[in-house]
Design a protein around this motif. Structure first.
Motif, PDB file in Angstrom:
ATOM      1  N   LEU A   1      -5.780  30.476  -6.135  1.00  0.00           N
ATOM      2  CA  LEU A   1      -6.485  30.404  -7.631  1.00  0.00           C
ATOM      3  C   LEU A   1      -5.758  30.373  -8.809  1.00  0.00           C
ATOM      4  CD1 LEU A   1      -9.491  30.711  -8.021  1.00  0.00           C
ATOM      5  CD2 LEU A   1      -9.492  33.137  -7.808  1.00  0.00           C
ATOM      6  N   LEU A   2      -4.734  31.236  -9.173  1.00  0.00           N
ATOM      7  CA  LEU A   2      -3.888  31.136 -10.397  1.00  0.00           C
ATOM      8  C   LEU A   2      -3.168  29.775 -10.311  1.00  0.00           C
ATOM      9  CD1 LEU A   2      -2.131  34.563 -10.655  1.00  0.00           C
ATOM     10  CD2 LEU A   2      -3.454  33.525 -12.126  1.00  0.00           C
TER      11      LEU A   2
ATOM     12  N   GLY B   1     -13.924  36.233 -13.760  1.00  0.00           N
ATOM     13  CA  GLY B   1     -13.321  37.493 -14.040  1.00  0.00           C
ATOM     14  C   GLY B   1     -11.721  37.364 -14.158  1.00  0.00           C
ATOM     15  N   MET B   2     -11.168  36.281 -13.340  1.00  0.00           N
ATOM     16  CA  MET B   2      -9.832  35.839 -13.528  1.00  0.00           C
ATOM     17  C   MET B   2      -9.425  35.407 -14.650  1.00  0.00           C
ATOM     18  SD  MET B   2      -8.088  36.561 -10.552  1.00  0.00           S
ATOM     19  CE  MET B   2      -7.056  35.205 -10.423  1.00  0.00           C
TER      20      MET B   2
ATOM     21  N   PHE C   1      -9.478  37.784 -17.453  1.00  0.00           N
ATOM     22  CA  PHE C   1      -8.502  38.650 -17.440  1.00  0.00           C
ATOM     23  C   PHE C   1      -7.072  38.426 -17.935  1.00  0.00           C
ATOM     24  CE2 PHE C   1      -5.148  41.053 -15.025  1.00  0.00           C
ATOM     25  CZ  PHE C   1      -5.613  42.321 -15.192  1.00  0.00           C
ATOM     26  N   TYR C   2      -6.856  36.981 -17.693  1.00  0.00           N
ATOM     27  CA  TYR C   2      -5.413  36.556 -18.069  1.00  0.00           C
ATOM     28  C   TYR C   2      -5.505  35.903 -19.321  1.00  0.00           C
ATOM     29  CZ  TYR C   2      -3.930  37.907 -13.128  1.00  0.00           C
ATOM     30  OH  TYR C   2      -3.674  38.482 -12.051  1.00  0.00           O
ATOM     31  N   SER C   3      -4.702  36.299 -20.058  1.00  0.00           N
ATOM     32  CA  SER C   3      -4.588  35.781 -21.558  1.00  0.00           C
ATOM     33  C   SER C   3      -4.359  34.058 -21.668  1.00  0.00           C
ATOM     34  CB  SER C   3      -3.871  36.526 -22.352  1.00  0.00           C
ATOM     35  OG  SER C   3      -2.389  36.230 -21.966  1.00  0.00           O
ATOM     36  N   LEU C   4      -3.856  33.532 -20.593  1.00  0.00           N
ATOM     37  CA  LEU C   4      -3.180  32.054 -20.578  1.00  0.00           C
ATOM     38  C   LEU C   4      -4.450  31.182 -20.242  1.00  0.00           C
ATOM     39  CD1 LEU C   4       0.217  31.984 -19.095  1.00  0.00           C
ATOM     40  CD2 LEU C   4      -0.153  32.085 -21.690  1.00  0.00           C
ATOM     41  N   PHE C   5      -5.551  31.994 -19.897  1.00  0.00           N
ATOM     42  CA  PHE C   5      -6.587  31.080 -19.442  1.00  0.00           C
ATOM     43  C   PHE C   5      -7.762  31.216 -20.569  1.00  0.00           C
ATOM     44  CE2 PHE C   5      -5.251  32.379 -15.053  1.00  0.00           C
ATOM     45  CZ  PHE C   5      -4.347  31.149 -14.947  1.00  0.00           C
TER      46      PHE C   5
ATOM     47  N   TYR D   1       5.750  31.766  -8.329  1.00  0.00           N
ATOM     48  CA  TYR D   1       4.416  32.091  -8.744  1.00  0.00           C
ATOM     49  C   TYR D   1       4.332  32.546 -10.025  1.00  0.00           C
ATOM     50  CZ  TYR D   1      -0.484  33.027  -7.126  1.00  0.00           C
ATOM     51  OH  TYR D   1      -1.775  33.151  -7.082  1.00  0.00           O
TER      52      TYR D   1
ATOM     53  N   ALA E   1      -0.089  35.016 -15.709  1.00  0.00           N
ATOM     54  CA  ALA E   1      -0.783  34.073 -16.385  1.00  0.00           C
ATOM     55  C   ALA E   1      -1.162  34.851 -17.764  1.00  0.00           C
ATOM     56  CB  ALA E   1      -1.994  33.707 -15.949  1.00  0.00           C
ATOM     57  N   GLY E   2       0.056  35.883 -18.036  1.00  0.00           N
ATOM     58  CA  GLY E   2      -0.251  36.762 -19.355  1.00  0.00           C
ATOM     59  C   GLY E   2      -1.079  37.752 -19.219  1.00  0.00           C
TER      60      GLY E   2
ATOM     61  N   LYS F   1      -6.981  39.621  -9.845  1.00  0.00           N
ATOM     62  CA  LYS F   1      -6.831  40.234 -11.371  1.00  0.00           C
ATOM     63  C   LYS F   1      -5.679  41.284 -10.803  1.00  0.00           C
ATOM     64  CE  LYS F   1     -11.253  41.117 -11.906  1.00  0.00           C
ATOM     65  NZ  LYS F   1     -12.037  42.299 -12.591  1.00  0.00           N
TER      66      LYS F   1
ATOM     67  N   TYR G   1      -4.983  47.123 -25.396  1.00  0.00           N
ATOM     68  CA  TYR G   1      -5.214  45.667 -25.207  1.00  0.00           C
ATOM     69  C   TYR G   1      -4.737  45.379 -23.711  1.00  0.00           C
ATOM     70  CZ  TYR G   1      -4.800  40.559 -25.425  1.00  0.00           C
ATOM     71  OH  TYR G   1      -5.078  39.280 -25.188  1.00  0.00           O
TER      72      TYR G   1
END
Lengths: 153, 434
Positions: A23-24, A58-59, A62-66, B169, B172-173, B191, B343
């Motif tokens: 997924l990532l 949700g992924m 959750f992750y700021s790069l997406f 791997y 992603a921030g 997550k 945050y």
């Protein structure tokens, strides 16, 4: 969805044996290619990995790069963590906002720039610092920031 | 300091001055992969672990857990397969040390991981690297390919009955993914939210299998410990936690940068001899990034190793030393730290999710002139609750900076509350609130 993108996603899924570990990497790929993760992609990945769509959604959040919204061609990541703040990082963010005429997390109307305040980028020895795409810019001043942005225009 | 002696004390950054230091060819010329060879040709896994235990190497990522012990747990665990995971999700504000190794001497890390794999009986290693480290990722990818081509990774390494491969791997921030169990969830494509411990990753880690999770700098120490021996390592730095540490200096300092020095160097010496002095008048120091507690001028004589900094009520953590001069308002700084954690909290456990938000709210109110004196007690109490009840290190450490700022600079907080005054003119204090 473009067939070439689909092919590349499938390649990643195969590489990870169809497990959700894919997924990532798949989201990274789509974000890089498309500038955002669309609903269509979320549904596609969800069905291919037998996950509820909300899980994939949700992924992305959750992750700021997406991002769900389409980002500009150039992504400016300006550090707002303490080491940069101590060296005037706030002014850098303000200068960028002025120069681009947008607020945090917004994209310029011409879709050229997206401005993102981010946590520490590991550039504290060149604070204040930012990244544009994968390029690093350190020891910034108001003037330098203006020059860099104008150089892009 | 004598420059020759200086060079002798380098372990993890010993090669970075060489031209093309990232290339396998350079690494081999500098004696690279000799430790792996030594291990594969003449040591049994238990012997490797004993050597690491004897060296008293502790984790360089922040928690300072004994590395050898961690390896032994994973080796003893019955379940298979076992995994080696390298935490390259460097994210603590003020830390930029692992990046130097990743970008300038990636093979040192790969060799350390392969040795760990041999010691615990793993065939697979993963490097979880920060999403924003684009350059380091590319370099590492190239290094893995080079090592595979030359037979230092892959099947039957150096012709021996040991196979070990390494995958990369990308994160992603998300700051929380630097926490080991959140990292594992993220590595599984979820997550990044922390797991309940125990079980610890050494018993149930990646895919719930025994996993050694080590920081980049920790693993980079392994080749020299194997090659030169634990006895040699024990002679460097402080007794309890020997070896070197990469200290990252940032903030109001003349020469910010990363310095690999023997553990136990005095803070004052680091600031003066290496940092070339503070820019302006020294006010406060965060020795382990924003998740540590403030030190002040009174603490300049502290030795920079984990037990000594702990005795002063703070934490050395990853060695991210952030210097603050007297132009900064501590209320404003505390609010900034609180904002960061609010945050970055993953939201999984309520003490952290709610606690970081309330902290940000209370501190923002104080900077707006709407604070009350009882807020200070409330914040200190909140720190205790979060320390005791948060699931992972993020929540447990989130209020260290805030609480220590209140304890050590209480007059500034009281001034904001009682007089609605910020002597630095930084906090808005109601001027913009109407």
């Amino acid at each position: 969805m473009k067939s070439r993108l689909k092919e590349r996603i499938e390649k990643i899924l195969t590489e990870y044996g169809g497990k959700r570990q894919a997924l990532l990497p798949a989201l990274h790929l789509v974000q890089e290619r498309e500038g955002h993760i669309s609903e269509e992609v979320i549904s596609y990945l969800a069905s291919r990995l037998s996950l509820p769509s909300v899980d994939v959604y949700g992924m992305v959040t959750f992750y700021s790069l997406f991002s769900l919204k389409k980002e500009g061609k150039n992504i400016i990541r300006v550090c707002v963590s303490l080491p940069c703040y101590l060296r005037g990082g706030n002014q850098i963010l303000e200068t960028l906002k002025e120069e681009l005429g947008i607020k945090e997390y917004e994209t310029t109307p011409d879709k050229r720039f997206t401005l993102e305040p981010v946590s520490c980028l590991g550039l504290c020895d060149q604070a204040p610092a930012m990244m544009i795409n994968d390029e690093v810019y350190g020891n910034l001043t108001k003037r330098k920031v203006k020059e860099i942005i104008r150089g892009f225009k | 300091m004598n420059p020759v002696k200086f060079r002798e004390t380098k372990i993890v950054l010993k090669n970075i001055h060489r031209p093309h230091s990232r290339r396998l060819k350079t690494y081999l010329k500098a004696g690279g992969y000799q430790a792996l060879k030594k291990v594969l040709k003449g040591m049994n896994p238990q012997g490797v672990i004993k050597e690491v235990e004897r060296s008293r190497l502790v984790g360089r990522g922040g928690a300072a857990f004994p590395t050898g012990l961690k390896w032994e747990f994973a080796r003893e665990a019955k379940d298979i397969p076992k995994y080696v995971v390298c935490n390259a999700d460097e994210g603590e504000p003020g830390t930029f040390k692992d990046k130097q190794i990743l970008e300038k001497d990636p093979h040192l890390l790969l060799e350390g991981m392969a040795i760990c794999g041999y010691a615990i009986g793993a065939r697979q290693g993963n490097i979880y690297i920060r999403g924003e480290y684009f350059q380091a990722y590319r370099i590492l990818k190239e290094a893995v390919k080079e090592a595979e081509e030359k037979g230092f990774l892959g099947k039957n390494i150096l012709g021996e009955d040991f196979s070990f491969s390494i995958s990369l791997y990308r994160g992603a921030g998300a700051y929380v993914c630097g926490e080991e169990t959140a990292l594992l969830d993220s590595l599984e494509g979820k997550k990044g939210q922390s797991r309940v411990k125990p079980p610890f990753p050494a018993f149930e880690g990646f895919q719930n299998k025994p996993t050694v999770l080590n920081n980049v700098e920790t693993l980079a120490n392994i080749p020299d410990i194997i090659l030169k021996g634990a006895q040699w390592f024990l002679k460097i730095g402080s007794q309890k936690t020997p070896g070197t540490k990469i200290y990252c200096l940032s903030g109001d300092i003349q020469r910010p940068g990363y310095y690999e020095l023997p553990t136990g160097i005095k803070l004052k010496r680091l600031l003066i001899d290496y940092g070339k002095g503070v820019k302006g008048e020294l006010k406060a120091i965060l020795p382990g990034g924003v998740s540590s507690s403030f030190l002040t001028r009174k603490d300049l004589s502290v030795a920079l190793d984990w037990p000594s900094v702990a005795k002063r009520g703070s934490q050395l953590g990853s060695g991210a030393i952030i210097i603050l001069n007297d132009t900064h308002c501590m209320v404003d700084i505390a609010r900034r730290c609180a904002q960061f954690f609010a945050y970055e909290s993953c939201g999984k456990c309520s003490p952290c999710r709610e606690g970081t938000k309330r902290t940000r709210e209370l501190l923002t109110n104080i900077t707006l002139g709407r604070g009350e004196l009882s807020d200070l007690e409330l914040l200190c109490e909140l720190q205790e609750v979060m320390y005791d009840t948060s699931r992972c290190g993020l929540g447990q450490a989130a209020l260290n900076a805030v609480r220590s700022a209140i304890l050590k600079f209480r007059d500034e907080f009281e001034e904001h509350i009682r007089e609605r005054r910020c002597r630095f003119g930084i906090c808005p204090l109601g001027k913009e609130s109407s």
